[in-house]
Scaffold this active site. Structure first.
Site, short mmCIF file in Angstrom:
data_model
loop_
_atom_site.label_atom_id
_atom_site.label_comp_id
_atom_site.label_asym_id
_atom_site.label_seq_id
_atom_site.Cartn_x
_atom_site.Cartn_y
_atom_site.Cartn_z
N TRP A 137 23.71 69.83 52.27
CA TRP A 137 22.62 70.63 52.48
C TRP A 137 22.27 70.74 53.82
CZ3 TRP A 137 21.53 72.58 48.22
CH2 TRP A 137 21.63 71.93 47.02
N ASP B 247 14.35 68.25 56.93
CA ASP B 247 14.44 68.34 55.25
C ASP B 247 14.33 67.07 54.53
OD1 ASP B 247 15.15 68.76 52.70
OD2 ASP B 247 17.08 69.75 53.17
N LYS C 208 12.42 66.46 43.56
CA LYS C 208 13.35 65.07 43.77
C LYS C 208 12.12 64.08 43.60
CE LYS C 208 17.29 67.08 44.74
NZ LYS C 208 17.23 68.10 45.86
C1 LIG Z 1 18.14 69.34 46.34
C2 LIG Z 1 17.92 69.30 47.81
C3 LIG Z 1 17.94 70.81 48.46
C4 LIG Z 1 18.05 72.00 47.82
O1 LIG Z 1 16.81 72.27 47.20
P1 LIG Z 1 16.45 73.51 46.31
O2 LIG Z 1 14.92 73.43 46.14
O3 LIG Z 1 17.39 73.54 45.32
O4 LIG Z 1 16.81 74.74 47.23
C5 LIG Z 1 17.98 70.81 49.92
N1 LIG Z 1 18.10 69.84 50.57
C6 LIG Z 1 18.15 68.36 50.07
C7 LIG Z 1 18.10 67.23 50.60
C8 LIG Z 1 18.33 68.23 48.63
O5 LIG Z 1 18.28 67.08 48.25
#
Ligand SMILES: *Cc1c(COP(=O)(O)O)cnc(C)c1O
Length: 356
Positions: free
Chosen positions: A101, A168, A192
């Site tokens: 990511w 993030d 998540k």
């Molecule tokens: C799942 C995830 C993403 C991607 O998220 P989307 O909503 O599918 O774009 C980005 N960063 C992390 C840390 C993730 O776990």
């Protein structure tokens, strides 16, 4: 049979949240209409949005001067919105590369300006969090990923930086206490720890915006969404509603401090067994292990089929490792109960007994 859902995302949500979401999809609060067939500007939905925002602020103790947004495009669109909104024309950004990511975020930042990777754990397939790096003082912002969902590492502390701090937090938001005032911008895809896929939470310090000198496309400009209170265009009403329910569930049970305690218990139980059981080994440096995603391998790969059959028979779902790591990944998000981790640990012990 009860299913123990260890899915990495979209992931388990509390049963009571799913039941309420199902009921409201038929009829919201006795209004004779479904949640998903009313105007997003109706007083009923505006109340949902207001409540969702208020719960985020309360649960994370968001200080004054920050806006809370529910956007679309996933965390993946934030990879682009962040540099658009924070990197000055001709400016620079620094990134910590701790996994897939983070790499995706770096790729988007490079489209807009000079992007430095201050440290990377790519040399060991991202099985640790780099430390002791220096963030250049002339960058507009530093970006990191608090929890690396695929590789199972988690930052236990965040660096000091002269510029802005952006994170993030997709896969560990609301899982433990975090001092929001240390960050300028936090974002997280809902799927998540908060709700279904389809909305992204953004918490942004208002004063950092509008300073890049760039022309920002309307939909990519955080200020558009702040001015319109996340209703510039039709918001994703269902994921926002379910996120609101999950946050209510969290608050009712004792908030972030309560869930942090349980998450620590789950992680201790899981990693305790990985370390104790001679048939298993963890893939990540011990000090950087994630409390959300535990990655591990069988020490004897010839037991794979047998182990897979055993956990499937015990009602365990979603523990196959990501293809870039192999082995297993047990994701232990907020709504996963301790008893599900115990069910997995029981299977691991059963396998050991058979081969003692
Ligand atoms: C799942 C995830 C993403 C991607 O998220 P989307 O909503 O599918 O774009 C980005 N960063 C992390 C840390 C993730 O776990």
């Amino acid at each position: 049979m009860k299913v123990h859902n260890f899915s990495a995302g979209p992931c388990i949500l509390p049963q009571e949240v799913l039941k309420q979401a199902a009921a409201s999809t038929i009829e919201l609060d006795n209004i004779g209409l479904s949640l998903i067939e009313i105007s997003h500007r109706s007083k009923e939905f505006v109340a949902v949005m207001d409540k969702a925002i208020a719960l985020v602020k309360e649960l994370l103790e968001v200080p004054e001067g920050y806006s809370v947004l529910f956007l679309q495009g996933g965390a993946s669109l934030e990879f682009l919105m962040v540099p658009y909104n924070l990197m000055k024309e001709g400016g620079k950004a620094a990134y910590l590369e701790t996994g897939t990511w983070a790499k995706n975020a770096i790729k988007e930042a490079k489209l807009l300006g000079e992007t430095t990777v201050v440290a990377s754990s790519a040399d060991k397939n991202f099985n640790y969090i780099p430390k002791g790096y220096t963030i250049p003082s002339d960058v507009d912002y530093f970006h990191c990923t608090s929890n690396n969902t695929i590789f199972g590492t988690q930052m236990k502390s965040f660096p000091e930086t002269d510029g802005m701090l952006v994170c993030d937090m997709s896969s560990d938001i609301f899982s433990k206490k975090v001092d929001v005032s240390k960050f300028d911008l936090i974002y997280a895809g809902a799927q998540k720890n908060m709700g279904p896929a389809g909305t992204t939470l953004v918490i942004v310090k208002d004063e950092i915006l509008g300073k890049t000198g760039r022309t920002i496309p309307t939909m990519l400009d955080y200020q558009t969404h702040i001015k319109k209170e996340s209703m510039f265009n039709t918001p994703p009403v269902f994921p926002i509603y379910v996120s609101m329910l999950t946050l209510e569930w969290l608050k009712k049970n004792g908030g972030v401090e309560w869930i942090q305690g349980i998450n620590e218990q789950k992680a201790a139980l899981m990693y305790g067994e990985i370390d104790r059981n001679p048939l298993f080994k963890g893939t990540v440096e011990v000090e950087d292990r994630s409390n959300m995603n535990a990655c591990f391998l069988l020490t004897d790969e010839s037991l794979e089929e047998e182990f897979n059959q055993m956990w499937a028979a015990a009602g365990i779902s979603g523990i196959k490792g990501h293809r870039s790591v192999g082995g297993y990944r047990a994701s232990m998000y907020n709504a996963l109960p301790l008893e599900s981790v115990q069910a997995l640990v029981d299977v691991m012990q059963e396998l050991e007994k058979k081969h003692a």
